[in-house]
Design an enzyme around this catalytic site. Structure first.
Site, PDB file in Angstrom:
ATOM      1  N   GLY A  47       0.823  -1.198   0.000  1.00  0.00           N
ATOM      2  CA  GLY A  47       0.000   0.000   0.000  1.00  0.00           C
ATOM      3  C   GLY A  47       0.855   1.244   0.000  1.00  0.00           C
ATOM      4  N   GLN A  52       2.843  10.184   1.173  1.00  0.00           N
ATOM      5  CA  GLN A  52       4.173   9.580   1.284  1.00  0.00           C
ATOM      6  C   GLN A  52       5.100   9.998   0.149  1.00  0.00           C
ATOM      7  OE1 GLN A  52       2.610   5.388   2.018  1.00  0.00           O
ATOM      8  NE2 GLN A  52       4.423   5.400   3.322  1.00  0.00           N
ATOM      9  N   CYS A  97       6.113   0.052   7.174  1.00  0.00           N
ATOM     10  CA  CYS A  97       5.738   1.257   6.443  1.00  0.00           C
ATOM     11  C   CYS A  97       6.913   1.697   5.578  1.00  0.00           C
ATOM     12  CB  CYS A  97       5.388   2.369   7.439  1.00  0.00           C
ATOM     13  SG  CYS A  97       4.893   3.918   6.655  1.00  0.00           S
ATOM     14  N   LEU A  98       6.628   2.086   4.346  1.00  0.00           N
ATOM     15  CA  LEU A  98       7.681   2.584   3.452  1.00  0.00           C
ATOM     16  C   LEU A  98       8.419   3.778   4.048  1.00  0.00           C
ATOM     17  CD1 LEU A  98       5.832   2.664   0.012  1.00  0.00           C
ATOM     18  CD2 LEU A  98       7.635   1.071   0.669  1.00  0.00           C
ATOM     19  N   HIS A 139      -4.125   1.470   7.740  1.00  0.00           N
ATOM     20  CA  HIS A 139      -2.780   2.049   7.796  1.00  0.00           C
ATOM     21  C   HIS A 139      -2.645   3.187   6.780  1.00  0.00           C
ATOM     22  CE1 HIS A 139       1.770   1.659   7.983  1.00  0.00           C
ATOM     23  NE2 HIS A 139       1.600   2.324   6.851  1.00  0.00           N
ATOM     24  N   GLU A 140      -3.120   2.933   5.542  1.00  0.00           N
ATOM     25  CA  GLU A 140      -2.990   3.971   4.506  1.00  0.00           C
ATOM     26  C   GLU A 140      -3.873   5.171   4.816  1.00  0.00           C
ATOM     27  OE1 GLU A 140      -0.566   3.774   2.690  1.00  0.00           O
ATOM     28  OE2 GLU A 140      -0.182   1.652   2.966  1.00  0.00           O
ATOM     29  N   HIS A 143      -2.316   7.636   7.048  1.00  0.00           N
ATOM     30  CA  HIS A 143      -1.368   8.558   6.406  1.00  0.00           C
ATOM     31  C   HIS A 143      -2.072   9.850   5.970  1.00  0.00           C
ATOM     32  CE1 HIS A 143       2.451   6.461   6.223  1.00  0.00           C
ATOM     33  NE2 HIS A 143       1.887   5.354   5.743  1.00  0.00           N
TER      34      HIS A 143
HETATM   35 NI    NI Z   1       2.853   3.528   5.707  1.00  0.00          NI
END
Ligand code: NI
Length: 177
Positions: A47, A52, A97-98, A139-140, A143
């Site tokens: 995701g 981000q 997470c990225l 989670h997304e 953000h």
């Molecule tokens: Ni994330």
């Protein structure tokens, strides 16, 4: 299309509340293309949220099918202005997470959710998601409100972990979002 650089914690832009998408125009569809390319370029990524990559708009893309252990899921979904309209249950599980590439954490999330969003054609749709896929959506969506998993953990001391097993720069088992 372009692979975009991912903002890393503690970049201030990751803490901002993103603005709703007013109109799914060419700028938005271009951003969707770039986010798709960026997501699929990152091994284990399930995701990605527009903030981000520094685009502070309410747009996320998920693809739980990229995790072999995901369980039932609907594959790639593009969610514009997503809203959680119902949630049930609570599950603790590890997530990555990225924007926090060296950490994972135990985070409590709802087990079942119902989501309303616009798709890439600007049409409203609804779907249900459970377990891993629900976790990715939640989670997304976080953000979009400037929240990272560090804001969700019960204890920074006992629920946050350094990624250990790296293979070619990527940790093998835990997925990222
Ligand atoms: Ni994330």
């Amino acid at each position: 299309m372009a692979i975009l650089p991912i903002l890393l914690y503690p970049d201030e832009r990751l803490k901002q509340i993103s603005a709703p998408v007013a109109c799914v125009d060419e700028t938005v569809t271009g951003l969707i293309d770039d986010l798709l390319e960026t997501l699929y370029d990152s091994p284990g990524c399930v995701g990605i949220a527009a903030p981000q990559v520094g685009a502070l708009v309410r747009l996320v893309i998920i693809d739980a099918s990229r995790n072999a252990k995901a369980g039932p899921n609907q594959g790639r979904m593009i969610l514009i202005n997503p809203e959680i309209i119902h949630s049930v249950g609570e599950v603790m599980a590890r997530e990555g997470c990225l924007s926090l590439p060296h950490l994972t954490a135990n985070v409590k999330r709802a087990q079942h959710i119902k989501v309303r969003a616009l798709n890439e054609r600007g049409e409203t749709w609804q779907f249900d998601a459970s377990d891993f896929e629900a976790r990715v959506v939640l989670h997304e969506r976080d953000h979009l409100d400037g929240l990272l998993f560090l804001d969700r953990v019960a204890s920074l001391k006992t629920d946050v972990f350094r990624r250990k097993r790296y293979v070619g720069g990527e940790e093998k088992t835990n997925s990222k979002a």
